[in-house]
Design a protein around this motif. Sequence first.
Motif, PDB file in Angstrom:
ATOM      1  N   LYS A 136      -5.079  -7.672  -5.699  1.00  0.00           N
ATOM      2  CA  LYS A 136      -5.332  -6.250  -5.387  1.00  0.00           C
ATOM      3  C   LYS A 136      -4.307  -5.350  -6.073  1.00  0.00           C
ATOM      4  O   LYS A 136      -4.650  -4.310  -6.621  1.00  0.00           O
ATOM      5  CB  LYS A 136      -5.272  -6.025  -3.876  1.00  0.00           C
ATOM      6  CG  LYS A 136      -6.545  -6.462  -3.189  1.00  0.00           C
ATOM      7  CD  LYS A 136      -6.493  -6.078  -1.734  1.00  0.00           C
ATOM      8  CE  LYS A 136      -7.663  -6.710  -0.992  1.00  0.00           C
ATOM      9  NZ  LYS A 136      -7.350  -7.036   0.375  1.00  0.00           N
ATOM     10  N   ILE A 137      -3.042  -5.737  -6.024  1.00  0.00           N
ATOM     11  CA  ILE A 137      -1.993  -4.911  -6.636  1.00  0.00           C
ATOM     12  C   ILE A 137      -2.247  -4.761  -8.134  1.00  0.00           C
ATOM     13  O   ILE A 137      -2.124  -3.681  -8.699  1.00  0.00           O
ATOM     14  CB  ILE A 137      -0.585  -5.507  -6.387  1.00  0.00           C
ATOM     15  CG1 ILE A 137      -0.280  -5.524  -4.894  1.00  0.00           C
ATOM     16  CG2 ILE A 137       0.493  -4.711  -7.112  1.00  0.00           C
ATOM     17  CD1 ILE A 137       0.994  -6.249  -4.523  1.00  0.00           C
ATOM     18  N   ARG A 138      -2.631  -5.877  -8.766  1.00  0.00           N
ATOM     19  CA  ARG A 138      -2.859  -5.834 -10.212  1.00  0.00           C
ATOM     20  C   ARG A 138      -4.033  -4.928 -10.584  1.00  0.00           C
ATOM     21  O   ARG A 138      -4.086  -4.396 -11.682  1.00  0.00           O
ATOM     22  CB  ARG A 138      -3.087  -7.247 -10.769  1.00  0.00           C
ATOM     23  CG  ARG A 138      -1.806  -8.063 -10.829  1.00  0.00           C
ATOM     24  CD  ARG A 138      -2.008  -9.399 -11.530  1.00  0.00           C
ATOM     25  NE  ARG A 138      -0.786 -10.192 -11.514  1.00  0.00           N
ATOM     26  CZ  ARG A 138       0.234 -10.036 -12.351  1.00  0.00           C
ATOM     27  NH1 ARG A 138       0.191  -9.112 -13.268  1.00  0.00           N
ATOM     28  NH2 ARG A 138       1.306 -10.801 -12.268  1.00  0.00           N
ATOM     29  N   GLN A 139      -4.978  -4.766  -9.656  1.00  0.00           N
ATOM     30  CA  GLN A 139      -6.132  -3.890  -9.945  1.00  0.00           C
ATOM     31  C   GLN A 139      -5.731  -2.418  -9.949  1.00  0.00           C
ATOM     32  O   GLN A 139      -6.363  -1.591 -10.577  1.00  0.00           O
ATOM     33  CB  GLN A 139      -7.227  -4.107  -8.895  1.00  0.00           C
ATOM     34  CG  GLN A 139      -8.038  -5.372  -9.156  1.00  0.00           C
ATOM     35  CD  GLN A 139      -8.853  -5.794  -7.953  1.00  0.00           C
ATOM     36  OE1 GLN A 139      -8.827  -5.144  -6.909  1.00  0.00           O
ATOM     37  NE2 GLN A 139      -9.577  -6.882  -8.090  1.00  0.00           N
ATOM     38  N   SER A 140      -4.673  -2.078  -9.195  1.00  0.00           N
ATOM     39  CA  SER A 140      -4.357  -0.663  -9.053  1.00  0.00           C
ATOM     40  C   SER A 140      -2.997  -0.228  -9.625  1.00  0.00           C
ATOM     41  O   SER A 140      -2.705   0.957  -9.681  1.00  0.00           O
ATOM     42  CB  SER A 140      -4.401  -0.289  -7.574  1.00  0.00           C
ATOM     43  OG  SER A 140      -3.592  -1.180  -6.852  1.00  0.00           O
ATOM     44  N   HIS A 141      -2.153  -1.197 -10.010  1.00  0.00           N
ATOM     45  CA  HIS A 141      -0.791  -0.840 -10.437  1.00  0.00           C
ATOM     46  C   HIS A 141      -0.373  -1.581 -11.694  1.00  0.00           C
ATOM     47  O   HIS A 141      -0.884  -2.667 -11.977  1.00  0.00           O
ATOM     48  CB  HIS A 141       0.231  -1.202  -9.344  1.00  0.00           C
ATOM     49  CG  HIS A 141       0.144  -0.363  -8.122  1.00  0.00           C
ATOM     50  ND1 HIS A 141      -0.802  -0.559  -7.144  1.00  0.00           N
ATOM     51  CD2 HIS A 141       0.892   0.683  -7.708  1.00  0.00           C
ATOM     52  CE1 HIS A 141      -0.628   0.328  -6.182  1.00  0.00           C
ATOM     53  NE2 HIS A 141       0.390   1.100  -6.499  1.00  0.00           N
ATOM     54  N   LYS A 169       0.830  -1.217   0.000  1.00  0.00           N
ATOM     55  CA  LYS A 169       0.000   0.000   0.000  1.00  0.00           C
ATOM     56  C   LYS A 169       0.862   1.264   0.000  1.00  0.00           C
ATOM     57  O   LYS A 169       0.383   2.362  -0.267  1.00  0.00           O
ATOM     58  CB  LYS A 169      -0.944   0.000   1.209  1.00  0.00           C
ATOM     59  CG  LYS A 169      -1.971  -1.132   1.116  1.00  0.00           C
ATOM     60  CD  LYS A 169      -3.033  -1.017   2.175  1.00  0.00           C
ATOM     61  CE  LYS A 169      -3.860  -2.283   2.269  1.00  0.00           C
ATOM     62  NZ  LYS A 169      -3.281  -3.306   3.153  1.00  0.00           N
ATOM     63  N   ASN A 175       3.066   4.080  -4.620  1.00  0.00           N
ATOM     64  CA  ASN A 175       2.215   5.087  -5.275  1.00  0.00           C
ATOM     65  C   ASN A 175       1.628   4.544  -6.570  1.00  0.00           C
ATOM     66  O   ASN A 175       2.248   3.717  -7.237  1.00  0.00           O
ATOM     67  CB  ASN A 175       3.041   6.336  -5.610  1.00  0.00           C
ATOM     68  CG  ASN A 175       3.455   7.050  -4.349  1.00  0.00           C
ATOM     69  OD1 ASN A 175       2.807   6.926  -3.313  1.00  0.00           O
ATOM     70  ND2 ASN A 175       4.564   7.771  -4.432  1.00  0.00           N
ATOM     71  N   LYS A 176       0.477   5.103  -6.918  1.00  0.00           N
ATOM     72  CA  LYS A 176      -0.247   4.633  -8.118  1.00  0.00           C
ATOM     73  C   LYS A 176       0.603   4.673  -9.403  1.00  0.00           C
ATOM     74  O   LYS A 176       0.560   3.778 -10.214  1.00  0.00           O
ATOM     75  CB  LYS A 176      -1.514   5.477  -8.331  1.00  0.00           C
ATOM     76  CG  LYS A 176      -2.617   5.135  -7.333  1.00  0.00           C
ATOM     77  CD  LYS A 176      -3.645   4.219  -7.960  1.00  0.00           C
ATOM     78  CE  LYS A 176      -4.400   3.378  -6.964  1.00  0.00           C
ATOM     79  NZ  LYS A 176      -5.197   3.994  -5.972  1.00  0.00           N
TER      80      LYS A 176
END
Length: 289
Positions: A84-89, A62, A65-66
């Motif tokens: 989760k990481i793959r959804q945002s990064h 977390k 950064n994006k």
Amino acid sequence: MEVLVPRHSGFCPGVRQAEKSLLSTHDRETETPLRVYGYLINNKQYISMLSSKGILTVADWKEINKGSIAVIRTHGIRREEEKKIRQSHRVLDLTCRNVKKVQLKIKEHSDKGFYILITGKKTHPEVEGLVSYAEQSFVIETENDLAEFEKKYLMDGSLHQPIFIVSQTTGNRALFETVCKRIEGRVTAQPVVFDSICPVTELKEKEAMELQDLADVSFVIGDKLSSNAAKLYQILKARREEVHFIEDLQDLLNLNLPLINYKIALVVSSASTPFSIEETVCRYLKDIR
Ligand code: SF4
């Protein structure tokens, strides 16, 4: 002093490939920060070297950064975190392909209703990742854990599912084989066994033992965090008294050994020890005469 080094000493193919991908991405993506979630490999000096290049390691994804690329280490991470990481990064997945294969085998068998038994170190990141691919699992690190599993599930026949057995890729073969043998004799359905111990690790151990017989002192180079370095040390130490576990040349100097008395030394590095550390130790030993 003569210095013997096994051919497979040092970085394993999984680590070499991870380093190559990471550094080439770093060279290519000059505008995008690279952030590694957890230690890329278990070596603090290597992590500092990455940090000096601007490739920082974070303890919690977390913190990434994006706009950064999230790097997944060679040991892999927990399945739900990866999702989760793959959804945002953007992700650079450096999970070793051997580890990935074990993760997918566990998932496949878990989906088919198998109970998953994993031999390995409970707190090792790879094992924590493997557990996350199973619906139901038990980790066996010691013979006591095996006895606990037998007591909990096998004595009263309360486990009705078939069992799938795997090992941490750098796990202990003797423990893995003991578990397979003991479980086979206790369950009605033959357990499915996937031999997931990394062949490179075993090859290095074999070569190291052969060369140890020619040497009068042995040095295992690795970070204290590295489980394959610890295993290498235990294997050699069980065969001969003159074995030393060092992180680098300074550690060797701190031992204050009467090096002049030795004629032949074995030097072997763990899968996560940078070549430069091994080279420095070897050069120092070779100059002793
Ligand atoms: S020791 Fe084997 S399984 Fe582990 S990272 Fe290296 S090649 Fe992959």
